[in-house]
Design a protein around this motif. Structure first.
Motif, PDB file in Angstrom:
ATOM      1  N   GLU A  31      -4.712  -0.031   3.371  1.00  0.00           N
ATOM      2  CA  GLU A  31      -3.480  -0.360   4.097  1.00  0.00           C
ATOM      3  C   GLU A  31      -3.765  -1.225   5.329  1.00  0.00           C
ATOM      4  N   SER A  32      -5.008  -1.240   5.785  1.00  0.00           N
ATOM      5  CA  SER A  32      -5.363  -2.016   6.977  1.00  0.00           C
ATOM      6  C   SER A  32      -5.670  -3.477   6.666  1.00  0.00           C
ATOM      7  N   SER A  33      -5.573  -3.881   5.404  1.00  0.00           N
ATOM      8  CA  SER A  33      -5.986  -5.241   5.044  1.00  0.00           C
ATOM      9  C   SER A  33      -4.910  -6.298   5.301  1.00  0.00           C
ATOM     10  N   ARG A  34      -3.728  -5.889   5.716  1.00  0.00           N
ATOM     11  CA  ARG A  34      -2.686  -6.839   6.113  1.00  0.00           C
ATOM     12  C   ARG A  34      -2.182  -6.473   7.516  1.00  0.00           C
ATOM     13  N   SER A  35      -1.625  -7.455   8.204  1.00  0.00           N
ATOM     14  CA  SER A  35      -1.205  -7.286   9.594  1.00  0.00           C
ATOM     15  C   SER A  35       0.238  -6.817   9.707  1.00  0.00           C
ATOM     16  N   ILE A  36       0.605  -6.393  10.899  1.00  0.00           N
ATOM     17  CA  ILE A  36       1.995  -5.992  11.145  1.00  0.00           C
ATOM     18  C   ILE A  36       2.940  -7.182  10.977  1.00  0.00           C
ATOM     19  N   LEU A  37       2.466  -8.385  11.294  1.00  0.00           N
ATOM     20  CA  LEU A  37       3.295  -9.572  11.070  1.00  0.00           C
ATOM     21  C   LEU A  37       3.523  -9.784   9.571  1.00  0.00           C
ATOM     22  N   HIS A  38       2.504  -9.516   8.766  1.00  0.00           N
ATOM     23  CA  HIS A  38       2.652  -9.628   7.308  1.00  0.00           C
ATOM     24  C   HIS A  38       3.686  -8.628   6.804  1.00  0.00           C
ATOM     25  N   PHE A  39       3.620  -7.385   7.274  1.00  0.00           N
ATOM     26  CA  PHE A  39       4.561  -6.359   6.817  1.00  0.00           C
ATOM     27  C   PHE A  39       5.985  -6.670   7.278  1.00  0.00           C
ATOM     28  N   SER A  40       6.113  -7.221   8.467  1.00  0.00           N
ATOM     29  CA  SER A  40       7.447  -7.551   8.966  1.00  0.00           C
ATOM     30  C   SER A  40       8.088  -8.651   8.136  1.00  0.00           C
ATOM     31  N   LYS A  41       7.301  -9.682   7.818  1.00  0.00           N
ATOM     32  CA  LYS A  41       7.826 -10.747   6.967  1.00  0.00           C
ATOM     33  C   LYS A  41       8.117 -10.225   5.568  1.00  0.00           C
ATOM     34  N   LEU A  42       7.268  -9.331   5.086  1.00  0.00           N
ATOM     35  CA  LEU A  42       7.494  -8.721   3.768  1.00  0.00           C
ATOM     36  C   LEU A  42       8.831  -7.984   3.757  1.00  0.00           C
ATOM     37  N   PHE A  43       9.123  -7.260   4.822  1.00  0.00           N
ATOM     38  CA  PHE A  43      10.401  -6.545   4.919  1.00  0.00           C
ATOM     39  C   PHE A  43      11.565  -7.531   4.812  1.00  0.00           C
ATOM     40  N   GLU A  44      11.498  -8.625   5.549  1.00  0.00           N
ATOM     41  CA  GLU A  44      12.563  -9.631   5.493  1.00  0.00           C
ATOM     42  C   GLU A  44      12.745 -10.169   4.072  1.00  0.00           C
TER      43      GLU A  44
ATOM     44  N   GLY B 183       0.599  -4.972  -0.121  1.00  0.00           N
ATOM     45  CA  GLY B 183       2.030  -5.258  -0.101  1.00  0.00           C
ATOM     46  C   GLY B 183       2.789  -4.496  -1.168  1.00  0.00           C
ATOM     47  N   VAL B 184       2.181  -4.354  -2.347  1.00  0.00           N
ATOM     48  CA  VAL B 184       2.802  -3.598  -3.438  1.00  0.00           C
ATOM     49  C   VAL B 184       3.023  -2.142  -3.015  1.00  0.00           C
ATOM     50  N   VAL B 185       1.999  -1.537  -2.423  1.00  0.00           N
ATOM     51  CA  VAL B 185       2.108  -0.141  -1.999  1.00  0.00           C
ATOM     52  C   VAL B 185       3.078  -0.016  -0.828  1.00  0.00           C
ATOM     53  N   PHE B 186       3.092  -0.990   0.071  1.00  0.00           N
ATOM     54  CA  PHE B 186       4.024  -0.934   1.199  1.00  0.00           C
ATOM     55  C   PHE B 186       5.467  -0.921   0.713  1.00  0.00           C
ATOM     56  N   LEU B 187       5.775  -1.718  -0.305  1.00  0.00           N
ATOM     57  CA  LEU B 187       7.132  -1.722  -0.852  1.00  0.00           C
ATOM     58  C   LEU B 187       7.459  -0.396  -1.532  1.00  0.00           C
ATOM     59  N   ALA B 188       6.488   0.197  -2.199  1.00  0.00           N
ATOM     60  CA  ALA B 188       6.707   1.511  -2.808  1.00  0.00           C
ATOM     61  C   ALA B 188       7.030   2.543  -1.738  1.00  0.00           C
ATOM     62  N   TYR B 189       6.375   2.429  -0.591  1.00  0.00           N
ATOM     63  CA  TYR B 189       6.658   3.313   0.543  1.00  0.00           C
ATOM     64  C   TYR B 189       8.065   3.059   1.083  1.00  0.00           C
ATOM     65  N   LEU B 190       8.416   1.798   1.318  1.00  0.00           N
ATOM     66  CA  LEU B 190       9.747   1.481   1.834  1.00  0.00           C
ATOM     67  C   LEU B 190      10.848   1.964   0.900  1.00  0.00           C
ATOM     68  N   ASN B 191      10.580   1.892  -0.406  1.00  0.00           N
ATOM     69  CA  ASN B 191      11.592   2.255  -1.400  1.00  0.00           C
ATOM     70  C   ASN B 191      11.588   3.732  -1.764  1.00  0.00           C
ATOM     71  N   GLY B 192      10.805   4.543  -1.046  1.00  0.00           N
ATOM     72  CA  GLY B 192      10.877   5.991  -1.218  1.00  0.00           C
ATOM     73  C   GLY B 192      10.111   6.561  -2.387  1.00  0.00           C
ATOM     74  N   HIS B 193       9.198   5.780  -2.969  1.00  0.00           N
ATOM     75  CA  HIS B 193       8.446   6.267  -4.128  1.00  0.00           C
ATOM     76  C   HIS B 193       7.223   7.092  -3.730  1.00  0.00           C
ATOM     77  N   GLN B 194       6.882   7.072  -2.461  1.00  0.00           N
ATOM     78  CA  GLN B 194       5.782   7.896  -1.961  1.00  0.00           C
ATOM     79  C   GLN B 194       6.064   8.218  -0.499  1.00  0.00           C
ATOM     80  N   PRO B 195       5.548   9.354  -0.019  1.00  0.00           N
ATOM     81  CA  PRO B 195       5.949   9.830   1.315  1.00  0.00           C
ATOM     82  C   PRO B 195       5.196   9.202   2.471  1.00  0.00           C
ATOM     83  N   HIS B 196       4.265   8.303   2.218  1.00  0.00           N
ATOM     84  CA  HIS B 196       3.422   7.766   3.281  1.00  0.00           C
ATOM     85  C   HIS B 196       2.955   6.373   2.890  1.00  0.00           C
TER      86      HIS B 196
END
Length: 394
Positions: free
Chosen positions: A347-360, A326-339
């Motif tokens: 990156e496979s250790s959390r689900s798409i539902l987890h990432f969607s809720k994280l975005f919210e 989740g920490v790395v996913f937020l770094a990606y969303l916030n433009g700190h890394q290109p991928h």
């Protein structure tokens, strides 16, 4: 500006989520704190093109990894390097950690940034033949490296010690041997089993109160060699209890990613400083909140940090050790890394539902640096899961 995105929910349907945060975050005006010491444990950025075997031969994107540390320093944070947030022992091995530490120390010196680095025994494979003396020699090797690199030491918990120690006295002996050798005071790290199941029964007992007493005996005996202790137990009452029993010169560094606002604010008997993985994810908001606290504005401090707690509890939900994703996913969303790729494919250790809720929750917590960029970067992640924004076909 695009203000909504189609996200999946728990029942498998897709809904339109309208962002509450429409403006980007402004960088805080000041870049230092006076009332609390605040370390952010920092993640590493993987190099997706650096290895054809990312599990056993992890590759690091050094440019973006170092840029992120400069970002944390620019916001006023000290950097806790090569810790579990950097996937230490869960993808990042000692050989990679050594280079990470030496590079980060060099960058810290270039900007006057504060840094402390993890020294443990992770190059020593736990096993039936490992002895207490083996653990001591492993600690000595890593502590020596960290100190020679020019960094303060964070003395990390040892899986090998948890495996071979028979009694609490074994822990007191090992820590005593190491602490008498360090050249400057260190930060101890008590990492709970929710963060690393291999550390179950640390300090020689499964009883949390007895474990605390063992740890306190070590601290009291070697108080002149200990700057502080970071405890990551996700139990605010136990942290407060231990905080009140520490010698006067020893700091409590909260590692509680669930209850950090109240622990940092403190009470009439004291407060906790901070060494937190969640600060990596919420750095700009945390920086502004700590500056509010410096001004004595506890209301704004709590308002800013309290709104990030649902996000933190989501990122650190069970299994807690997967929080790095989740920490790395937020770094990606916030433009700190290109991928959005991680060391060892984590990156496979959390689900798409987890990432969607994280975005919210990141939106509701006010931690999206650029909401429009976050939507743009969320889109391909959703498409990979079969969710398309044009009509939200699933």
């Amino acid at each position: 500006m695009k203000k909504s995105i189609y996200l999946p929910n728990q029942d498998g349907n897709v809904f339109e989520y309208k962002l509450t945060q429409t403006d980007g975050l402004k960088k805080p005006e000041h870049s230092q704190f006076s009332s609390r010491v605040a370390y952010s444990a920092a993640h590493v950025v993987a190099d997706p093109f650096g290895s054809d075997d990312p599990v056993s031969k992890p590759a690091i994107d050094w440019e973006h990894t170092m840029k992120y540390r400069h970002y944390l320093w620019s916001l006023g944070f000290s950097v806790a390097e090569a810790m579990d947030t950097a996937q230490r022992g869960m993808g990042l091995q000692w050989e990679e950690a050594k280079e990470l530490i030496s590079r980060s120390v060099k960058e810290a010196k270039s900007v006057g940034g504060d840094i402390a680095s993890g020294a443990g025994t992770d190059h020593l494979e736990p096993g039936a033949k490992v002895t207490i003396e083996d653990v001591i020699h492993a600690y000595e090797e890593q502590v020596s490296y960290v100190e020679s690199a020019g960094s303060k030491v964070i003395l990390m918990a040892s899986r090998a010690l948890a495996t071979c120690a028979q009694t609490p006295e074994d822990y007191e002996y090992v820590y005593g041997r190491i602490l008498t050798q360090v050249s400057q005071p260190v930060i101890l790290h008590w990492l709970g089993e929710m963060f690393d199941p291999n550390l179950k029964g640390y300090w020689g007992t499964n009883n949390i109160d007895d474990a605390m007493n063992v740890c306190l005996r070590i601290i009291e005996t070697h108080a002149d060699k200990i700057e502080g202790i970071k405890i990551s137990l996700l139990d605010d009452q136990k942290e407060i209890e231990m905080r009140r029993l520490l010698p006067e010169n020893v700091r409590m560094y909260t590692g509680d990613d669930f209850n950090y606002p109240s622990l940092i604010e403190g009470d009439n008997q004291g407060y906790s400083d901070a060494l937190l993985g969640i600060f990596d994810a919420i750095a700009p908001v945390a920086s502004m909140a700590l500056q509010d606290l410096d001004r004595g504005d506890t209301a704004d401090f709590r308002e800013k940090l309290n709104q990030t707690v649902p996000l933190a509890r989501h990122i650190f939900q069970h299994p807690t050790y997967s929080y790095k994703t989740g920490v790395v996913f937020l770094a990606y969303l916030n433009g700190h890394q290109p991928h959005f790729r991680m060391v060892s494919g984590a990156e496979s250790s959390r689900s798409i539902l987890h990432f969607s809720k994280l975005f919210e929750l990141a939106d509701q917590g006010g931690v999206l640096v650029d909401p429009e960029l976050a939507i743009e970067r969320m889109d391909p992640v959703l498409k990979l899961a079969g969710i398309h924004q044009m009509g939200a076909v699933r």
